[in-house]
Write a protein that holds these residues in place. Structure first.
Motif, PDB file in Angstrom:
ATOM      1  N   GLU A 122      29.652 -18.541 -70.688  1.00 37.83           N
ATOM      2  CA  GLU A 122      29.034 -18.893 -69.417  1.00 37.83           C
ATOM      3  C   GLU A 122      28.235 -17.734 -68.837  1.00 37.83           C
ATOM      4  O   GLU A 122      27.195 -17.938 -68.208  1.00 37.83           O
ATOM      5  CB  GLU A 122      30.088 -19.349 -68.408  1.00 37.83           C
ATOM      6  N   SER A 123      28.688 -16.497 -69.034  1.00 34.83           N
ATOM      7  CA  SER A 123      27.996 -15.359 -68.443  1.00 34.83           C
ATOM      8  C   SER A 123      26.593 -15.168 -69.019  1.00 34.83           C
ATOM      9  O   SER A 123      25.761 -14.484 -68.421  1.00 34.83           O
ATOM     10  CB  SER A 123      28.818 -14.077 -68.626  1.00 34.83           C
ATOM     11  N   ARG A 124      26.287 -15.803 -70.159  1.00 38.88           N
ATOM     12  CA  ARG A 124      24.943 -15.697 -70.743  1.00 38.88           C
ATOM     13  C   ARG A 124      23.887 -16.242 -69.789  1.00 38.88           C
ATOM     14  O   ARG A 124      22.744 -15.782 -69.769  1.00 38.88           O
ATOM     15  CB  ARG A 124      24.881 -16.441 -72.068  1.00 38.88           C
ATOM     16  N   ARG A 125      24.269 -17.248 -68.994  1.00 38.51           N
ATOM     17  CA  ARG A 125      23.286 -17.897 -68.129  1.00 38.51           C
ATOM     18  C   ARG A 125      22.691 -16.934 -67.102  1.00 38.51           C
ATOM     19  O   ARG A 125      21.575 -17.136 -66.622  1.00 38.51           O
ATOM     20  CB  ARG A 125      23.931 -19.077 -67.414  1.00 38.51           C
ATOM     21  N   TYR A 126      23.410 -15.849 -66.784  1.00 36.35           N
ATOM     22  CA  TYR A 126      22.894 -14.885 -65.816  1.00 36.35           C
ATOM     23  C   TYR A 126      21.845 -13.962 -66.425  1.00 36.35           C
ATOM     24  O   TYR A 126      21.200 -13.197 -65.709  1.00 36.35           O
ATOM     25  CB  TYR A 126      24.042 -14.067 -65.232  1.00 36.35           C
ATOM     26  N   PHE A 127      21.681 -14.039 -67.745  1.00 35.07           N
ATOM     27  CA  PHE A 127      20.700 -13.210 -68.444  1.00 35.07           C
ATOM     28  C   PHE A 127      19.605 -14.080 -69.071  1.00 35.07           C
ATOM     29  O   PHE A 127      18.946 -13.669 -70.010  1.00 35.07           O
ATOM     30  CB  PHE A 127      21.392 -12.362 -69.504  1.00 35.07           C
ATOM     31  N   PHE A 410      21.136 -14.173 -59.728  1.00 34.11           N
ATOM     32  CA  PHE A 410      22.404 -14.681 -60.238  1.00 34.11           C
ATOM     33  C   PHE A 410      22.503 -16.196 -60.131  1.00 34.11           C
ATOM     34  O   PHE A 410      23.538 -16.768 -60.465  1.00 34.11           O
ATOM     35  CB  PHE A 410      23.561 -14.026 -59.494  1.00 34.11           C
ATOM     36  N   SER A 411      21.442 -16.832 -59.652  1.00 33.15           N
ATOM     37  CA  SER A 411      21.461 -18.280 -59.475  1.00 33.15           C
ATOM     38  C   SER A 411      20.237 -18.972 -60.052  1.00 33.15           C
ATOM     39  O   SER A 411      20.349 -20.027 -60.685  1.00 33.15           O
ATOM     40  CB  SER A 411      21.550 -18.624 -57.976  1.00 33.15           C
ATOM     41  N   MET A 412      19.069 -18.419 -59.819  1.00 29.72           N
ATOM     42  CA  MET A 412      17.840 -19.182 -59.952  1.00 29.72           C
ATOM     43  C   MET A 412      17.471 -19.575 -61.381  1.00 29.72           C
ATOM     44  O   MET A 412      17.034 -20.706 -61.617  1.00 29.72           O
ATOM     45  CB  MET A 412      16.679 -18.431 -59.298  1.00 29.72           C
ATOM     46  N   PHE A 413      17.620 -18.664 -62.340  1.00 27.45           N
ATOM     47  CA  PHE A 413      17.172 -19.028 -63.686  1.00 27.45           C
ATOM     48  C   PHE A 413      18.008 -20.159 -64.252  1.00 27.45           C
ATOM     49  O   PHE A 413      17.484 -21.186 -64.685  1.00 27.45           O
ATOM     50  CB  PHE A 413      17.197 -17.822 -64.629  1.00 27.45           C
TER      51      PHE A 413
END
Length: 500
Positions: A122-127, A410-413
């Motif tokens: 899940e933490s991949r989504r922040y990158f 931390f949200s938009m992408f």
């Protein structure tokens, strides 16, 4: 007389010293079970509440209790050597809970593992939207190159948990980390036990052992703390929060909303999305099912996040206009009678069932055909994140998004970019604004771009049904010295808890 006073003073001093040095086990009761304890999934609240910074640590950490900003954790310092390249200096003398030593190769592997397509971290989504390349300089130094350059990369890395280099790319059942605790028991559906480590690199915590129990009913959780069966319930409802000695309220960083899947008719029509927003009487929830101190949302991020736009106004409650929009769309051939399903996460937050039932009723009153489905957290993720199921009907996914980091990156992408894992639409202007804002090094320019994006998403795209920036309520036993923060719902650090 003097001797008696002296003896009393000595006894009092002894008592105070014992109180200050108190330590022991505690019990925490949570609303949702942890379906996984995988470190790279610790950004999901039901997992992060247990292991984030307790078992699994990060390179950096944002101070949510004071004004220190971004603080060292496993990295002691960092600097940008050139645009897009950061050098991190790592803490020495650190070991993992399996006894192996921590060094730069572990950081390299942790980054590559999170970015790998061999798992669903899940933490991949922040990158999202960036390429990250770690390069080991020596055992205690690592360079991280990111393209396009990200001026807040050290802040982004406060969500990337570090695992040993031997950790497989696939998910693990038992986390191995550098934190002050190790997992010693996990009976799914019943309890999780973390026990302090004797070889932790940092200060020795007061809490020697933490047992996590799971109860969906907030009144049960509150009662367990009141009777001494538990010591902390980080989430209770406003109704139970009646004891000023044990109960805390705080504006948290969670935003409740309905994610709209624009890909399926009739939700692909902006008139339908506007009608959804106009049909909900948000004010009626405040002070009833939603705490009075909650704020009506106009963005997926709460104030005072960078770029939060005060000029964007909440959709008014206008059922007549909602009906009018539905009639216009129907006259143009839009299938407005198609059943739309609200998919909600059981026990996600207090009163979630009643809130979603009330929203269902309000939408039905203006003419929508609304079904309501509750699922557990693991199944909820199937609807919430890509790849979306083929052949699905129109869906509104009820969710609560946390951003306590102060920046919309931390949200938009992952929420709104065409390639975002939870994005329900594709819009070139949105993609461009996200890319430019994320790369902007100038604070004013960055804030301006985020502000433009927030207005465009709300007013033109009508991306979601935004509802509330929530207020959290916690109950803490009087035997503990602990005050919840805006991050408590997603991360509950045992080392911050003092035993009186």
């Amino acid at each position: 007389m003097k001797r008696s006073l002296l003896l009393a003073a000595l006894l009092l001093g002894s008592t105070l010293s014992s109180a200050q040095a108190a330590s022991g086990p505690i019990t925490i009761v949570l609303p949702e079970e942890a379906d996984l304890l995988e470190p790279c999934m610790a950004t999901r609240s039901n997992i992060g509440r247990v292991i984030m910074q307790n078992v699994s640590e990060t390179l950096t950490e944002l101070d949510v209790r004071g004004d220190e900003g971004l603080m060292p954790r496993l990295a002691t310092s960092w600097e940008e050597t050139e645009p897009g390249n950061w050098r991190f200096h790592l803490r020495e003398g650190v070991t993992f809970s399996d006894g192996t030593s921590f060094d730069a190769k572990d950081v390299e592997h942790s980054i590559e593992r999170v970015m790998s397509d061999k798992n669903a971290c899940e933490s991949r989504r922040y990158f999202g939207g960036m390429t990250i390349t770690p390069t080991v300089v020596d055992d205690n130094t690592i360079d991280v190159t990111v393209n396009p350059p990200q001026p807040i990369l050290p802040l982004l890395l406060s969500l990337l948990t570090i695992v040993p280099e031997e950790t497989p790319m696939e998910f693990v059942r038992e986390p191995v980390g550098t934190g002050p605790y190790k997992l010693t028991e996990w009976t799914p559906g019943q309890r999780i036990v973390l026990t302090e480590r004797d070889d932790y690199w940092g200060d020795k915590p007061d809490v020697t052992e933490a047992t996590y129990l799971f109860r969906a009913d907030p009144s049960v959780r509150a009662a367990m703390v009141q009777t001494g069966e538990a010591d902390i319930s980080p989430s209770i409802s406003q109704i139970e929060a009646t004891n000023p000695a044990t109960d805390f309220s705080y504006l948290d960083s969670e935003t409740v909303y309905l994610r709209i899947d624009h890909n399926i008719e009739p939700l692909n029509d902006v008139r339908i999305r506007k009608a959804l927003n106009l049909a909900i009487d948000r004010d009626a929830f405040l002070g009833t099912l939603v705490p009075e101190g909650a704020i009506l949302a106009t963005a997926i991020v709460p104030p005072p996040t960078l770029g939060w736009n005060p000029d964007v106004k909440v959709f008014p409650y206008d059922p007549a206009e909602a009906k009018k929009l539905l009639e216009q769309a129907k006259a143009d051939g839009v299938k407005v009678d198609t059943p739309i399903t609200i998919i909600a996460r059981s026990a996600n937050f207090p009163n979630v069932t009643e809130i979603m039932e009330a929203i269902q009723a309000q939408l039905q009153e203006v003419g929508f055909n609304i079904d309501l489905k509750f699922v557990e957290v693991a199944e909820h993720e199937v609807y919430y994140s890509k790849p979306f199921k083929e052949g699905r009907g129109p869906q509104l996914v009820a969710a609560m998004h946390d951003n306590s980091k102060g920046d919309p990156s931390f949200s938009m992408f992952f929420k709104y970019d065409s390639k975002g894992t939870q994005s329900g639409f594709s819009d070139a202007k949105v993609d461009d604004l996200i890319a430019r804002a994320s790369a902007a090094a100038n604070g004013d320019e960055r804030a301006k771009l985020w502000s433009q994006l927030i207005a465009y998403l709300h007013d033109d795209v009508v991306a979601d049904v935004l509802l509330f920036h929530m207020v959290g309520f916690s109950r803490v036993s009087e035997r503990l010295d602990y005050t919840p923060t805006m991050a408590t719902n997603s991360m509950l650090q045992l080392s911050e808890i003092k035993i009186k």
